[in-house]
Design a protein around this motif. Structure first.
Motif, PDB file in Angstrom:
ATOM      1  N   MET A  54       0.845  -1.165   0.000  1.00  0.00           N
ATOM      2  CA  MET A  54       0.000   0.000   0.000  1.00  0.00           C
ATOM      3  C   MET A  54       0.897   1.237   0.000  1.00  0.00           C
ATOM      4  SD  MET A  54      -3.372  -1.250   2.097  1.00  0.00           S
ATOM      5  CE  MET A  54      -3.406   0.110   3.106  1.00  0.00           C
ATOM      6  N   THR A  75      -4.020   1.637  -2.782  1.00  0.00           N
ATOM      7  CA  THR A  75      -4.677   1.848  -1.488  1.00  0.00           C
ATOM      8  C   THR A  75      -5.081   0.547  -0.818  1.00  0.00           C
ATOM      9  OG1 THR A  75      -6.821   2.081  -2.560  1.00  0.00           O
ATOM     10  CG2 THR A  75      -5.561   4.101  -2.174  1.00  0.00           C
ATOM     11  N   GLY A  76      -4.967  -0.565  -1.537  1.00  0.00           N
ATOM     12  CA  GLY A  76      -5.312  -1.855  -0.953  1.00  0.00           C
ATOM     13  C   GLY A  76      -5.079  -2.967  -1.948  1.00  0.00           C
ATOM     14  N   PRO A  77      -5.130  -4.204  -1.484  1.00  0.00           N
ATOM     15  CA  PRO A  77      -4.895  -5.336  -2.370  1.00  0.00           C
ATOM     16  C   PRO A  77      -6.059  -5.528  -3.348  1.00  0.00           C
ATOM     17  CG  PRO A  77      -5.554  -6.110  -0.212  1.00  0.00           C
ATOM     18  CD  PRO A  77      -5.402  -4.618  -0.112  1.00  0.00           C
ATOM     19  N   SER A  78      -5.725  -5.890  -4.582  1.00  0.00           N
ATOM     20  CA  SER A  78      -6.782  -6.164  -5.565  1.00  0.00           C
ATOM     21  C   SER A  78      -6.449  -7.391  -6.408  1.00  0.00           C
ATOM     22  CB  SER A  78      -6.999  -4.942  -6.469  1.00  0.00           C
ATOM     23  OG  SER A  78      -5.835  -4.690  -7.224  1.00  0.00           O
TER      24      SER A  78
END
Length: 55
Positions: free
Chosen positions: A1, A21-24
């Motif tokens: 992140m 901003t976060g895992p995808s």
């Protein structure tokens, strides 16, 4: 992140820099503002692209 990426649409040459901003998983999900900058009119998917990690 917090990692910054440059996503370039190979079909039109447009690029955008975004922050993770976060895992995808194995794909990059762009927010609406970033997608608007790189997409082609009438299309909601960028199929041919390059994703670069910026330092």
């Amino acid at each position: 992140m917090g990692t910054r990426l440059r996503v370039t649409n190979l079909d039109n040459g447009r690029a955008v820099t975004v922050a993770v901003t976060g895992p995808s998983g194995s794909c990059v999900l762009l927010n609406a503002a970033a997608m608007e900058l790189v997409r082609e009119p009438g299309k909601n998917v960028v199929r041919r692209n390059v994703v670069e990690v910026l330092r």
